[in-house]
Design an enzyme around this catalytic site. Structure first.
Site, PDB file in Angstrom:
ATOM      1  N   HIS A  97       0.804  -1.213   0.192  1.00  0.00           N
ATOM      2  CA  HIS A  97       0.035  -0.252  -0.108  1.00  0.00           C
ATOM      3  C   HIS A  97       0.821   1.152  -0.059  1.00  0.00           C
ATOM      4  O   HIS A  97       0.766   2.152   0.652  1.00  0.00           O
ATOM      5  CB  HIS A  97      -1.074   0.026   1.018  1.00  0.00           C
ATOM      6  CG  HIS A  97      -0.732  -0.055   2.569  1.00  0.00           C
ATOM      7  ND1 HIS A  97       0.306   0.554   2.992  1.00  0.00           N
ATOM      8  CD2 HIS A  97      -1.206  -0.738   3.641  1.00  0.00           C
ATOM      9  CE1 HIS A  97       0.395   0.379   4.257  1.00  0.00           C
ATOM     10  NE2 HIS A  97      -0.395  -0.403   4.584  1.00  0.00           N
TER      11      HIS A  97
ATOM     12  N   HIS B 253      -6.223  -8.360  14.495  1.00  0.00           N
ATOM     13  CA  HIS B 253      -6.163  -7.244  13.952  1.00  0.00           C
ATOM     14  C   HIS B 253      -7.035  -7.449  12.578  1.00  0.00           C
ATOM     15  O   HIS B 253      -6.839  -8.335  11.667  1.00  0.00           O
ATOM     16  CB  HIS B 253      -4.738  -6.741  13.620  1.00  0.00           C
ATOM     17  CG  HIS B 253      -4.417  -5.586  12.739  1.00  0.00           C
ATOM     18  ND1 HIS B 253      -5.333  -4.469  12.771  1.00  0.00           N
ATOM     19  CD2 HIS B 253      -3.259  -5.354  12.058  1.00  0.00           C
ATOM     20  CE1 HIS B 253      -4.853  -3.585  12.120  1.00  0.00           C
ATOM     21  NE2 HIS B 253      -3.548  -3.819  11.757  1.00  0.00           N
TER      22      HIS B 253
ATOM     23  N   GLU C  38      -6.906  -5.453   9.776  1.00  0.00           N
ATOM     24  CA  GLU C  38      -6.490  -4.926   8.558  1.00  0.00           C
ATOM     25  C   GLU C  38      -6.292  -6.177   7.432  1.00  0.00           C
ATOM     26  O   GLU C  38      -6.063  -7.135   7.684  1.00  0.00           O
ATOM     27  CB  GLU C  38      -5.035  -4.438   8.458  1.00  0.00           C
ATOM     28  CG  GLU C  38      -4.646  -3.503   7.269  1.00  0.00           C
ATOM     29  CD  GLU C  38      -3.399  -2.519   7.642  1.00  0.00           C
ATOM     30  OE1 GLU C  38      -2.918  -2.618   8.527  1.00  0.00           O
ATOM     31  OE2 GLU C  38      -3.043  -1.812   6.567  1.00  0.00           O
TER      32      GLU C  38
ATOM     33  N   ASP D 244      -4.437  -7.159   5.212  1.00  0.00           N
ATOM     34  CA  ASP D 244      -3.144  -8.231   5.362  1.00  0.00           C
ATOM     35  C   ASP D 244      -3.121  -9.411   6.224  1.00  0.00           C
ATOM     36  O   ASP D 244      -2.828 -10.561   6.132  1.00  0.00           O
ATOM     37  CB  ASP D 244      -1.661  -7.578   5.316  1.00  0.00           C
ATOM     38  CG  ASP D 244      -1.758  -6.879   6.386  1.00  0.00           C
ATOM     39  OD1 ASP D 244      -2.848  -6.044   6.798  1.00  0.00           O
ATOM     40  OD2 ASP D 244      -0.780  -6.226   6.850  1.00  0.00           O
TER      41      ASP D 244
ATOM     42  N   HIS E  93      -1.869  -1.652  15.507  1.00  0.00           N
ATOM     43  CA  HIS E  93      -1.738  -0.500  14.515  1.00  0.00           C
ATOM     44  C   HIS E  93      -2.958   0.306  14.196  1.00  0.00           C
ATOM     45  O   HIS E  93      -2.816   1.358  13.786  1.00  0.00           O
ATOM     46  CB  HIS E  93      -0.871  -1.128  13.312  1.00  0.00           C
ATOM     47  CG  HIS E  93      -0.800  -0.498  12.153  1.00  0.00           C
ATOM     48  ND1 HIS E  93      -1.446  -1.019  11.085  1.00  0.00           N
ATOM     49  CD2 HIS E  93      -0.772   0.827  11.854  1.00  0.00           C
ATOM     50  CE1 HIS E  93      -1.295  -0.106  10.025  1.00  0.00           C
ATOM     51  NE2 HIS E  93      -1.011   1.009  10.306  1.00  0.00           N
TER      52      HIS E  93
ATOM     53  N   ASP F 207       0.852  -6.766  14.491  1.00  0.00           N
ATOM     54  CA  ASP F 207       1.822  -5.693  13.746  1.00  0.00           C
ATOM     55  C   ASP F 207       2.995  -5.445  14.633  1.00  0.00           C
ATOM     56  O   ASP F 207       4.277  -5.501  14.047  1.00  0.00           O
ATOM     57  CB  ASP F 207       1.269  -4.551  13.321  1.00  0.00           C
ATOM     58  CG  ASP F 207       0.436  -4.710  11.923  1.00  0.00           C
ATOM     59  OD1 ASP F 207       0.513  -5.849  11.193  1.00  0.00           O
ATOM     60  OD2 ASP F 207      -0.554  -3.795  11.660  1.00  0.00           O
TER      61      ASP F 207
ATOM     62  N   TYR G 211      10.481  -0.713   9.478  1.00  0.00           N
ATOM     63  CA  TYR G 211       8.999  -1.081   9.576  1.00  0.00           C
ATOM     64  C   TYR G 211       8.389  -0.148  10.873  1.00  0.00           C
ATOM     65  O   TYR G 211       7.398   0.478  10.792  1.00  0.00           O
ATOM     66  CB  TYR G 211       8.895  -2.459  10.396  1.00  0.00           C
ATOM     67  CG  TYR G 211       7.386  -2.995  10.754  1.00  0.00           C
ATOM     68  CD1 TYR G 211       6.664  -3.721   9.438  1.00  0.00           C
ATOM     69  CD2 TYR G 211       6.691  -2.652  11.788  1.00  0.00           C
ATOM     70  CE1 TYR G 211       5.173  -4.233   9.706  1.00  0.00           C
ATOM     71  CE2 TYR G 211       5.361  -3.353  12.064  1.00  0.00           C
ATOM     72  CZ  TYR G 211       4.758  -4.024  10.924  1.00  0.00           C
ATOM     73  OH  TYR G 211       3.670  -4.465  11.176  1.00  0.00           O
TER      74      TYR G 211
ATOM     75  N   HIS H  35       4.222 -10.424  11.063  1.00  0.00           N
ATOM     76  CA  HIS H  35       5.130 -10.167   9.916  1.00  0.00           C
ATOM     77  C   HIS H  35       6.225 -10.561  10.211  1.00  0.00           C
ATOM     78  O   HIS H  35       6.795  -9.899  11.277  1.00  0.00           O
ATOM     79  CB  HIS H  35       5.194  -8.599   9.567  1.00  0.00           C
ATOM     80  CG  HIS H  35       3.798  -8.239   8.746  1.00  0.00           C
ATOM     81  ND1 HIS H  35       3.254  -8.644   7.591  1.00  0.00           N
ATOM     82  CD2 HIS H  35       2.851  -7.247   9.440  1.00  0.00           C
ATOM     83  CE1 HIS H  35       2.095  -7.692   7.431  1.00  0.00           C
ATOM     84  NE2 HIS H  35       1.858  -6.977   8.298  1.00  0.00           N
TER      85      HIS H  35
HETATM   86 FE1  FEO Z   1      -1.881  -3.174  10.269  1.00  0.00          FE
HETATM   87 FE2  FEO Z   1      -0.002  -5.790   8.850  1.00  0.00          FE
HETATM   88  O1  FEO Z   1      -1.456  -4.611   9.343  1.00  0.00           O
END
Ligand code: FEO
Length: 404
Positions: free
Chosen positions: A24, A78, A80, A82, A145, A164, A196, A229
């Site tokens: 993104h 979370h 989001e 991803d 996040h 995250d 990050y 991640h």
């Molecule tokens: Fe806030 Fe990896 O998404």
């Protein structure tokens, strides 16, 4: 892919996205992973999902361990995309699974999915569920996040599944910190953690310290941190916690960064002399041309250095658009604890330096004034002025840095 057991009966079932280069708008030259975890217990429990295009890979990973229809609980730390966009594919297969998420998580899921038939259980900090031999404790971490964010702690295994937080955008066959350090280096891992943090979590630094204190108050012993991640911290979870505390406390290197762009090289020539002036004072100076550098990389360098000088030519009485794009991105990240200044070349009216200072002051950053603005190409005399400007900035930076 085969799952990886990270604790007894707890498996990484995520995917490695080797090819993503634009997350993104955030440039990810080393790819990323979407980590999620499956706990084989009396009630099989999935923690987070993955990005939707990778559902098939994740479901096959799970199939190595158990039939997907055995999943009884799904924790969404979370929402989001991803991490949660594959939830619909999982729910198609296990429609009666119980979902555990925060209140904001439920609200957010309702915007991405038809949740009318889903059994969603809202949890808050301190809530626990027992899934057989293991107990899951939930800890809300709003804005780390997104507003919905939370973490899941597996009590019996001292395992913090942190979504995250503590992550990195690294596609790697190493799953754990020690594996990665052996195969690559701690420096490379540290760079990924900082990159990050700078691009994802910089605006939320003020939340990180109290949240880590809250984890301490809960008396949680953490022997492993498994983010959504990158690599999993099994050898040195305390290393990344301390790194986050340092960053939240505004730690930066006593170095200078120049970010600039240029139309006919006049502003670029100014950077040469300014950088030499900085060096003359004994400080390292990095120089980044914005149109030659991904914005996210420029931001990471901004974060690393205690001081940044911004160079821009004047175009139509204003700053050059690539410079404004950088400043706009920076503003959104709400930077703190950095010394900044500006310079640039102009042809007739000028205006870029003034505009940049206004923006920097609005961000609440410490500014070094006055900036320096030169007409057309710098003369030899102008080069000397730029050199002195660089020296002055470096001297001020050394003083400012002592306060941290
Ligand atoms: Fe806030 Fe990896 O998404």
């Amino acid at each position: 892919m085969k799952p990886v057991e990270i604790k007894p009966n707890i498996f990484w079932v995520g995917v490695i996205d080797w090819s993503i280069r634009d997350f993104h708008g955030y440039i990810t030259p080393k790819g990323t992973t979407y980590n999620n975890y499956l706990i084989l217990d009396k009630e099989v429990t999935l923690i987070d999902t993955v990005k939707e295009g990778f559902s098939e890979v994740m479901l096959k990973n799970i199939a190595h361990l158990t039939s997907v229809d055995k999943i009884k609980n799904i924790v969404i730390n979370h929402i989001e995309n991803d991490h949660a966009s594959a939830l619909g594919n999982v729910m198609d297969l296990v429609p009666s699974a119980k979902i555990f998420t925060s209140a904001k998580g439920k609200e957010g899921l309702s915007r991405f999915f038809d949740i009318s038939k889903w059994d969603i259980n809202v949890v808050k900090t301190g809530d626990k569920i027992n899934i057989g031999s293991k107990t899951l404790l939930f800890i809300e971490t709003p804005m780390l996040h997104w507003p919905d964010s939370m973490m899941t702690y597996v009590c019996e295994d001292e395992l913090l599944i942190s979504q995250d937080a503590f992550g990195q955008h690294l596609a790697t066959s190493a799953r754990f910190d020690d594996e990665f350090i052996n195969a690559c280096s701690l420096n490379e891992l540290q760079d990924a953690v900082i990159d990050y943090y700078a691009n994802i979590l910089m605006p939320f630094g003020f939340i990180i310290k109290p949240k880590i204190e809250e984890l301490n108050k809960l008396g949680l012993k953490i022997s492993m941190i498994a983010p959504d991640h990158g690599i999993i911290w099994r050898k040195s979870p305390e290393w990344v916690i301390n790194k986050y505390l340092d960053m939240a406390n505004g730690k930066a290197e006593e170095k200078v960064l120049i970010v600039y762009d240029t139309m006919w090289k006049s502003t670029e020539y100014m950077t040469y002399s300014i950088a030499q002036g900085v060096k003359e004072e004994g400080l390292d100076c990095k120089v980044i041309k914005l149109r030659a550098t991904p914005l996210s990389w420029a931001i990471t360098q901004f974060w690393n250095c205690r001081g940044t000088l911004i160079g821009s030519p004047t175009l139509n009485n204003l700053a050059f658009p690539p410079v404004m794009q950088f400043l706009q991105y920076l503003k959104g990240l709400r930077p703190k604890n950095r010394l900044v200044g500006a310079f640039g070349s102009y042809g007739w009216g000028g205006g870029a330096v003034k505009e940049i200072y206004e923006l920097l002051k609005n961000m609440g950053l410490e500014v070094y004034e006055p900036g320096i603005q030169l007409k057309y190409r710098p003369s030899l005399e102008d080069e000397e002025k730029c050199f002195e400007f660089g020296r002055g900035f470096a001297r001020k930076l050394k003083e400012y840095h002592k306060s941290f």
